[in-house]
Design an enzyme around this catalytic site. Structure first.
Site, mmCIF file in Angstrom:
data_model
loop_
_atom_site.group_PDB
_atom_site.id
_atom_site.type_symbol
_atom_site.label_atom_id
_atom_site.label_comp_id
_atom_site.label_asym_id
_atom_site.label_seq_id
_atom_site.Cartn_x
_atom_site.Cartn_y
_atom_site.Cartn_z
ATOM 1 N N ASP A 252 33.474 33.456 37.823
ATOM 2 C CA ASP A 252 34.661 34.100 38.278
ATOM 3 C C ASP A 252 35.080 33.839 39.822
ATOM 4 O O ASP A 252 34.221 34.258 40.681
ATOM 5 C CB ASP A 252 34.257 35.701 38.168
ATOM 6 C CG ASP A 252 34.314 36.337 36.833
ATOM 7 O OD1 ASP A 252 35.250 36.098 36.115
ATOM 8 O OD2 ASP A 252 33.169 36.520 36.345
ATOM 9 N N ASP B 279 36.825 39.388 27.964
ATOM 10 C CA ASP B 279 35.974 39.502 29.485
ATOM 11 C C ASP B 279 36.228 40.868 29.877
ATOM 12 O O ASP B 279 37.159 41.473 30.318
ATOM 13 C CB ASP B 279 36.781 38.317 30.394
ATOM 14 C CG ASP B 279 35.832 38.114 31.794
ATOM 15 O OD1 ASP B 279 34.971 39.061 32.008
ATOM 16 O OD2 ASP B 279 36.521 37.444 32.312
ATOM 17 N N HIS C 47 36.910 30.856 35.582
ATOM 18 C CA HIS C 47 37.967 31.897 35.442
ATOM 19 C C HIS C 47 38.549 32.064 36.830
ATOM 20 O O HIS C 47 37.739 32.763 37.827
ATOM 21 C CB HIS C 47 37.301 33.103 34.767
ATOM 22 C CG HIS C 47 38.176 34.408 34.802
ATOM 23 N ND1 HIS C 47 37.799 35.642 34.741
ATOM 24 C CD2 HIS C 47 39.781 34.453 34.907
ATOM 25 C CE1 HIS C 47 38.897 36.490 34.666
ATOM 26 N NE2 HIS C 47 39.851 35.893 34.867
ATOM 27 N N MET D 213 37.539 34.525 42.824
ATOM 28 C CA MET D 213 38.360 35.588 43.247
ATOM 29 C C MET D 213 39.047 35.289 44.764
ATOM 30 O O MET D 213 38.039 34.976 45.509
ATOM 31 C CB MET D 213 37.903 36.941 43.086
ATOM 32 C CG MET D 213 37.270 37.325 41.728
ATOM 33 S SD MET D 213 36.486 38.817 41.969
ATOM 34 C CE MET D 213 35.899 39.093 40.257
ATOM 35 N N MET E 42 41.660 39.990 29.098
ATOM 36 C CA MET E 42 40.761 40.888 30.068
ATOM 37 C C MET E 42 40.456 42.164 29.203
ATOM 38 O O MET E 42 41.757 42.754 29.144
ATOM 39 C CB MET E 42 41.529 41.010 31.403
ATOM 40 C CG MET E 42 41.408 39.686 32.090
ATOM 41 S SD MET E 42 39.750 39.110 32.536
ATOM 42 C CE MET E 42 38.985 40.545 33.272
ATOM 43 N N HIS F 235 29.858 31.452 32.759
ATOM 44 C CA HIS F 235 31.192 31.954 33.185
ATOM 45 C C HIS F 235 31.056 32.133 34.651
ATOM 46 O O HIS F 235 30.322 32.952 35.286
ATOM 47 C CB HIS F 235 31.452 33.252 32.561
ATOM 48 C CG HIS F 235 32.994 33.810 32.757
ATOM 49 N ND1 HIS F 235 33.984 33.423 32.072
ATOM 50 C CD2 HIS F 235 33.296 34.855 33.294
ATOM 51 C CE1 HIS F 235 35.068 34.019 32.316
ATOM 52 N NE2 HIS F 235 34.567 34.957 33.234
ATOM 53 N N SER G 213 28.355 36.087 32.628
ATOM 54 C CA SER G 213 29.140 35.653 33.968
ATOM 55 C C SER G 213 28.090 35.735 35.250
ATOM 56 O O SER G 213 27.340 36.965 35.444
ATOM 57 C CB SER G 213 29.972 36.948 34.201
ATOM 58 O OG SER G 213 30.444 37.036 35.460
ATOM 59 N N MET H 30 40.918 33.837 39.377
ATOM 60 C CA MET H 30 41.572 34.983 39.654
ATOM 61 C C MET H 30 42.280 34.749 40.970
ATOM 62 O O MET H 30 41.916 35.474 42.143
ATOM 63 C CB MET H 30 40.812 36.123 39.690
ATOM 64 C CG MET H 30 40.522 36.656 38.201
ATOM 65 S SD MET H 30 38.886 37.602 38.027
ATOM 66 C CE MET H 30 37.870 36.362 37.865
HETATM 67 C C1 DX5 Z 1 36.141 40.503 36.303
HETATM 68 C C2 DX5 Z 1 35.424 39.459 35.808
HETATM 69 C C3 DX5 Z 1 34.381 39.269 34.555
HETATM 70 C C4 DX5 Z 1 33.098 40.242 35.129
HETATM 71 C C5 DX5 Z 1 32.680 40.723 33.832
HETATM 72 O O1 DX5 Z 1 36.912 40.247 36.887
HETATM 73 O O2 DX5 Z 1 36.439 38.517 35.293
HETATM 74 O O3 DX5 Z 1 33.872 38.137 34.419
HETATM 75 O O4 DX5 Z 1 32.292 39.380 36.018
HETATM 76 O O5 DX5 Z 1 31.558 41.655 34.295
HETATM 77 P P1 DX5 Z 1 31.054 42.793 33.251
HETATM 78 O O6 DX5 Z 1 30.475 42.189 31.994
HETATM 79 O O7 DX5 Z 1 30.069 43.393 34.296
HETATM 80 O O8 DX5 Z 1 32.179 43.640 32.935
HETATM 81 ZN ZN ZN Z 2 35.806 36.562 34.180
#
Ligand code: DX5
Ligand code: ZN
Length: 216
Positions: free
Chosen positions: A35, A175, A66, A37, A137, A33, A8, A68
């Site tokens: 993320d 994840d 991903h 948000m 998750m 990956h 990620s 969010m």
């Molecule tokens: C959290 C994300 C993850 C995050 C994982 O909301 O969806 O992808 O980056 O990070 P680690 O591996 O540090 O938990």
């Molecule tokens: Zn993620």
């Protein structure tokens, strides 16, 4: 099947993003990956389209995006344009999930659904055969570096049995808080793809850490 590793970039060094992307290119990782948000669905804002486009220019592996964000339907075609190969939406953010999944596939991307820690696997019973991937998750979404929630093993097993019952080939991705210890137990439970942020990028040798995760 060898497990899929998806580092990620949330945990990468944004001042040296090109360096970190090239490290992933050269490593044994399978996907990037990303993320995304929006500060509404989750209490954090990450990065958006211009950054994804820039990543896509350097990345030589599929972009596993991903989302969010609330109401992701608004941006499905835009995520395709900026380079998403796999697009995952949250079950909790989609009123008309079936329509959203069809729209993602119509754009030529693989379609995933993510479940928050409190959301039972059973909500996917009537859509599982339409999916390419389910993202479980194992932390509450919004931040990297959180502790792995132990109940995840149970959910992965439940999802594995739901998928096997339908004889579909849906990928189970986990994840949040993934490391070289829980990855083996998660594999045994039936997961086949793994996101790792902090564990990779905060380690002394990220490429070697990716290798270890792949082969643990
Ligand atoms: C959290 C994300 C993850 C995050 C994982 O909301 O969806 O992808 O980056 O990070 P680690 O591996 O540090 O938990
Ligand atoms: Zn993620």
């Amino acid at each position: 099947m060898k497990r899929i590793i998806a580092p990620s970039l949330l945990a990468a060094d944004f001042g040296n993003l090109e360096r970190d992307i090239k490290m992933v290119n050269k490593s044994e990782a399978d996907w990037f990956h990303l993320d995304i948000m929006d500060g509404v669905f989750v209490p954090n804002i990450s990065y958006g389209m211009p950054v994804i486009s820039a990543i896509n220019k350097i990345a030589k592996k599929p972009l596993d995006v991903h989302l969010m964000i609330v109401d992701p339907d608004r941006f499905i075609n835009v995520f395709k344009k900026v380079g998403a190969d796999i697009l995952t939406v949250h079950y909790e953010a989609c009123t008309h999930l079936h329509r959203t999944i069809q729209a993602i596939k119509a754009e030529g991307m693989q379609a995933g659904v993510s479940l928050n820690p409190h959301t039972p696997v059973s909500v996917l019973e009537n859509i599982i055969e339409d999916l390419d991937l389910v993202l479980i998750m194992s932390v509450n979404p919004g931040f990297g570096g959180q502790n792995f929630i132990e109940n995840t093993y149970k959910k992965v097993k439940q999802l594995r049995s739901l998928i096997d019952k339908t004889k579909s080939k849906v990928i189970i991705e986990v994840d949040g808080g993934v490391n070289d210890v829980n990855i083996s137990k998660l594999t045994e439970a039936g997961a086949n793809a793994f996101v790792a942020g902090s564990f990779v990028f905060k380690s002394d040798n990220p490429a070697k850490t990716i290798y270890n995760l792949k082969n643990a």
